[in-house]
Write a protein that holds these residues in place. Structure first.
Motif, short mmCIF file in Angstrom:
data_model
loop_
_atom_site.label_atom_id
_atom_site.label_comp_id
_atom_site.label_asym_id
_atom_site.label_seq_id
_atom_site.Cartn_x
_atom_site.Cartn_y
_atom_site.Cartn_z
N GLN A 281 0.81 -1.22 0.00
CA GLN A 281 0.00 0.00 0.00
C GLN A 281 0.84 1.27 0.00
O GLN A 281 0.32 2.35 -0.25
N GLY A 282 2.14 1.15 0.29
CA GLY A 282 3.00 2.32 0.37
C GLY A 282 3.60 2.71 -0.97
O GLY A 282 3.44 2.02 -1.98
N THR A 283 4.29 3.85 -0.94
CA THR A 283 4.99 4.35 -2.12
C THR A 283 6.42 3.84 -2.12
O THR A 283 7.15 4.02 -1.13
N ILE A 284 6.85 3.19 -3.19
CA ILE A 284 8.16 2.56 -3.26
C ILE A 284 9.19 3.55 -3.77
O ILE A 284 8.99 4.21 -4.79
N VAL A 285 10.32 3.64 -3.05
CA VAL A 285 11.45 4.48 -3.46
C VAL A 285 12.70 3.63 -3.35
O VAL A 285 13.03 3.13 -2.27
N ASN A 286 13.43 3.45 -4.46
CA ASN A 286 14.67 2.68 -4.47
C ASN A 286 15.86 3.64 -4.42
O ASN A 286 15.92 4.62 -5.16
N ASP A 287 16.81 3.35 -3.55
CA ASP A 287 17.97 4.22 -3.39
C ASP A 287 19.16 3.42 -2.90
O ASP A 287 19.15 2.89 -1.78
N ASN A 288 20.21 3.30 -3.73
CA ASN A 288 21.48 2.65 -3.36
C ASN A 288 21.30 1.25 -2.79
O ASN A 288 21.88 0.89 -1.76
N GLY A 289 20.48 0.45 -3.43
CA GLY A 289 20.28 -0.93 -3.00
C GLY A 289 19.25 -1.11 -1.91
O GLY A 289 18.94 -2.24 -1.53
N PHE A 290 18.72 -0.02 -1.38
CA PHE A 290 17.68 -0.10 -0.35
C PHE A 290 16.32 0.19 -0.99
O PHE A 290 16.22 1.01 -1.90
N THR A 291 15.31 -0.45 -0.47
CA THR A 291 13.94 -0.19 -0.91
C THR A 291 13.20 0.48 0.24
O THR A 291 13.01 -0.11 1.30
N PHE A 292 12.78 1.72 0.02
CA PHE A 292 12.05 2.48 1.03
C PHE A 292 10.56 2.47 0.69
O PHE A 292 10.17 2.64 -0.46
N ILE A 293 9.75 2.26 1.71
CA ILE A 293 8.30 2.28 1.56
C ILE A 293 7.76 3.43 2.40
O ILE A 293 7.82 3.39 3.63
N GLU A 294 7.27 4.45 1.74
CA GLU A 294 6.66 5.57 2.43
C GLU A 294 5.18 5.24 2.65
O GLU A 294 4.39 5.22 1.70
N SER A 295 4.84 4.97 3.90
CA SER A 295 3.49 4.52 4.23
C SER A 295 2.68 5.67 4.83
O SER A 295 3.23 6.58 5.47
N LYS A 296 1.37 5.62 4.66
CA LYS A 296 0.47 6.59 5.27
C LYS A 296 -0.13 6.05 6.56
O LYS A 296 -0.86 6.76 7.26
N ALA A 297 0.17 4.81 6.89
CA ALA A 297 -0.37 4.21 8.11
C ALA A 297 0.39 4.73 9.32
O ALA A 297 1.57 5.08 9.24
#
Length: 203
Positions: free
Chosen positions: A117-133
């Protein structure tokens, strides 16, 4: 089934021994990597060491075989089957394992839903999930989940740096392992104490 319960008792004893040694000799030290290696080694030893048995082979001279006259067969009364408490214990143990594995499955499903459900952001081998929860930041293998609206930018940088350490050192594998182990040994109080010590060491 009786052999399995003997294995479970031995495994519980070994885990308890490792936990007591950790509390007495290592917990106050600041060598967190050593703590991690020791605690994971305790789980592996508790799983594998009870399977190792010593076998002693004894050679016995055979007794001479002699023929004897057959005797008249006597009637033997048939015993009615009695209640076996070991079957009840086995059923209760299996229900507990299923319950805790089911709870773990629900937790993993909740994590998967947050990720999807979150927004996926890939950066330097890491996957970030920006969640609204409204959830606390956490990492799951190489995925870092957080809600940016709940934290100040400077605080967010420290949180991300902290979670990156968890990702790089594969701490999620430790957590998953101890959850599975606790489901397997839910009747062992040392397993839950072990889980608490391992989780605290990772933080």
């Amino acid at each position: 089934m009786e052999d399995f319960f003997i294995y479970l008792i031995k495994s519980s004893g070994i885990l308890g021994l490792f936990w007591c040694c950790f509390k007495l000799f290592l917990e106050k030290e600041t060598l967190f990597k050593l703590h991690r290696v020791f605690l994971i080694s305790g789980i592996v030893m508790a799983l594998l060491f009870p399977l190792w048995t010593l076998v002693e082979i004894v050679l016995v001279d055979p007794k001479p075989f002699t023929l004897t006259e057959s005797t008249t067969m006597e009637s033997v009364p048939v015993n009615t089957p009695k209640f076996d408490w070991r079957n009840l214990v086995a059923i209760l143990y299996a229900c507990g394992v299923i319950l805790f594995l089911g709870r773990l499955g629900i937790q993993l499903l909740s994590v998967w839903r947050l990720i999807k459900q979150g927004t996926i952001v890939n950066d330097n081998g890491f996957t970030f999930i920006e969640s609204k929860a409204r959830t606390s930041p956490f990492s799951f293998f190489n995925i870092i989940v957080y809600n940016p609206s709940l934290h100040q930018p400077d605080e967010m940088e420290k949180i991300i740096a902290h979670e990156k350490i968890h990702v790089l050192q594969w701490h999620s594998l430790d957590i998953l392992l101890i959850h599975l182990f606790c489901a397997f040994q839910w009747v062992n109080p040392f397993a839950w104490l072990y889980k608490k010590s391992l989780s605290q060491n990772l933080e």
